[in-house]
Design a protein around this motif. Structure first.
Motif, PDB file in Angstrom:
ATOM      1  N   TRP A 184       0.836  -1.202   0.000  1.00  0.00           N
ATOM      2  CA  TRP A 184       0.000   0.000   0.000  1.00  0.00           C
ATOM      3  C   TRP A 184       0.875   1.259   0.000  1.00  0.00           C
ATOM      4  N   LEU A 185       1.928   1.260   0.826  1.00  0.00           N
ATOM      5  CA  LEU A 185       2.838   2.409   0.878  1.00  0.00           C
ATOM      6  C   LEU A 185       3.553   2.619  -0.460  1.00  0.00           C
ATOM      7  N   ARG A 186       3.868   1.516  -1.144  1.00  0.00           N
ATOM      8  CA  ARG A 186       4.516   1.652  -2.462  1.00  0.00           C
ATOM      9  C   ARG A 186       3.575   2.315  -3.468  1.00  0.00           C
ATOM     10  N   ASN A 191       2.870   9.720  -4.940  1.00  0.00           N
ATOM     11  CA  ASN A 191       2.111  10.925  -4.580  1.00  0.00           C
ATOM     12  C   ASN A 191       2.820  11.786  -3.534  1.00  0.00           C
ATOM     13  N   VAL A 192       3.881  11.238  -2.906  1.00  0.00           N
ATOM     14  CA  VAL A 192       4.501  11.884  -1.744  1.00  0.00           C
ATOM     15  C   VAL A 192       5.469  12.990  -2.168  1.00  0.00           C
ATOM     16  N   ARG A 193       5.210  14.206  -1.664  1.00  0.00           N
ATOM     17  CA  ARG A 193       6.142  15.322  -1.891  1.00  0.00           C
ATOM     18  C   ARG A 193       7.374  15.163  -1.005  1.00  0.00           C
ATOM     19  N   GLN A 328      11.697  -2.547   5.237  1.00  0.00           N
ATOM     20  CA  GLN A 328      10.803  -2.162   4.152  1.00  0.00           C
ATOM     21  C   GLN A 328      10.667  -0.649   4.046  1.00  0.00           C
ATOM     22  N   ALA A 329      10.575   0.029   5.181  1.00  0.00           N
ATOM     23  CA  ALA A 329      10.400   1.493   5.174  1.00  0.00           C
ATOM     24  C   ALA A 329      11.548   2.188   4.443  1.00  0.00           C
ATOM     25  N   GLY A 335      12.238   4.593  -2.914  1.00  0.00           N
ATOM     26  CA  GLY A 335      11.588   4.365  -4.201  1.00  0.00           C
ATOM     27  C   GLY A 335      11.602   2.925  -4.698  1.00  0.00           C
ATOM     28  N   PHE A 336      11.926   1.977  -3.779  1.00  0.00           N
ATOM     29  CA  PHE A 336      11.970   0.561  -4.192  1.00  0.00           C
ATOM     30  C   PHE A 336      10.830  -0.246  -3.587  1.00  0.00           C
TER      31      PHE A 336
END
Length: 336
Positions: A184-186, A191-193, A328-329, A335-336
């Motif tokens: 979900w985070l990927r 969208n993340v600035r 994972q974070a 960006g992976f």
């Protein structure tokens, strides 16, 4: 009593490893009254950075950290118990902290709660309609691409991802849950600035209008509203919000004075510190008696009242699962 104009030299016998901001004078005023000096502070961005710093041989007397780290730090040989006889105000700490087996082992106290707060959806009311913030899936909305900010710290980041993927009790989370949350985070990442590291950085991003929407600590809306910004806090999105607490640990073989470390802890637990952190920062405080004295309205004003939506409590969790989150974070943010 101390005057507002008093300036204090830093005490070479007390080094505190902390988040930026906690060096503000009201947090150590009683300590300075006793010792005529302020603690010396050195800073970190998140628990993991602090852990790596200490593991590599950096020495300090005490450190701020959050409950997910206590077992890991203790297992790594970084912690020694507090001598509670030297911290009389510990008796004002809520019983749930004084009896939790993560923090108290065979009567030895390893963690004293200091600050607590909520993490939820902060948004610009002039640009984001209320109907858009009824669900955490707003972070996936291409309409807000490049206008959102997420926390860089692993625990806050995953409190959002777990809630968004249907997990509201992370003490029961499995590796499969972490995979789902990470996926979900990927999806959100494009969208993340920016991934923010502290409230000041996020306030700047939201204050300029660069960021319209963030997963934020409750200090953000409290402080930004006080400055006249149109920032609201949504703790009742359908999937919920999160509550966290952090505190201080006594580091093993600190280079300074052990009695002064305990004096600092006693100083932090005083009622005026509780009042300051609530009214000026918008957080709760580890002294439960002082918090109760401030009353329910004070809690409502800082978005710490009861809510009608799921709440993920950032309590201690399985270390294997958390290590997977940490790894994972870092990959997701890169960006992976």
């Amino acid at each position: 009593a101390l005057t507002a104009t008093a300036t204090f030299a830093e005490d070479p016998e007390l080094l505190v490893l902390d988040w930026s901001g906690f060096e503000e004078e009201p947090y150590w005023a009683a300590y300075a009254e006793q010792h005529g000096q302020s603690p010396t502070y050195t800073f970190f961005g998140d628990d993991e950075e602090a852990f790596q710093k200490l593991r590599s041989g950096f020495r300090a007397d005490i450190s701020h950290t959050c409950p997910q780290s206590v077992v890991k730090w203790r297992d790594a040989g970084l912690l020694e118990p507090w001598d509670i006889s030297k911290v009389p105000s510990y008796q004002s700490v809520a019983e749930e902290f004084r009896t939790d087996p993560t923090f108290v082992v065979d009567g030895a106290v390893y963690f004293i709660p200091a600050d607590l707060g909520a993490t939820a959806l902060a948004y610009n009311t002039e640009e984001v309609p209320a109907e858009d913030v009824q669900s955490l899936q707003i972070f996936l909305d291409p309409k807000y691409a490049g206008r959102i900010s997420l926390p860089g710290g692993v625990d806050d980041l995953y409190s959002l991802a777990f809630l968004a993927t249907g997990v509201s009790d992370w003490s029961q989370a499995t590796e499969e849950d972490v995979k789902r949350a990470s996926d979900w985070l990927r999806q959100v990442h494009p969208n993340v600035r920016a991934y923010w590291t502290d409230g000041a950085e996020l306030a700047q991003l939201m204050g300029t209008g660069e960021v319209l929407l963030s997963w934020a600590w409750n200090e953000t809306p409290v402080q930004m509203q006080a400055e006249g910004h149109p920032i609201e806090f949504q703790r009742e999105a359908e999937e919920g919000s999160s509550l966290w607490f952090c505190g201080y640990v006594n580091l093993v073989d600190g280079p300074g004075n052990e009695d002064k470390a305990h004096d600092f802890m006693e100083s932090f637990l005083q009622a005026p510190v509780a009042e300051y952190i609530v009214t000026e920062w918008g957080y709760g405080h580890g002294n439960a008696e002082a918090m109760e004295a401030l009353g329910a309205e004070a809690l409502e004003a800082i978005y710490m009242g009861p809510v009608e939506a799921p709440v993920l409590n950032q309590v201690p969790m399985d270390n294997t699962v958390r290590e997977m989150m940490v790894q994972q974070a870092e990959r997701i943010k890169a960006g992976f």
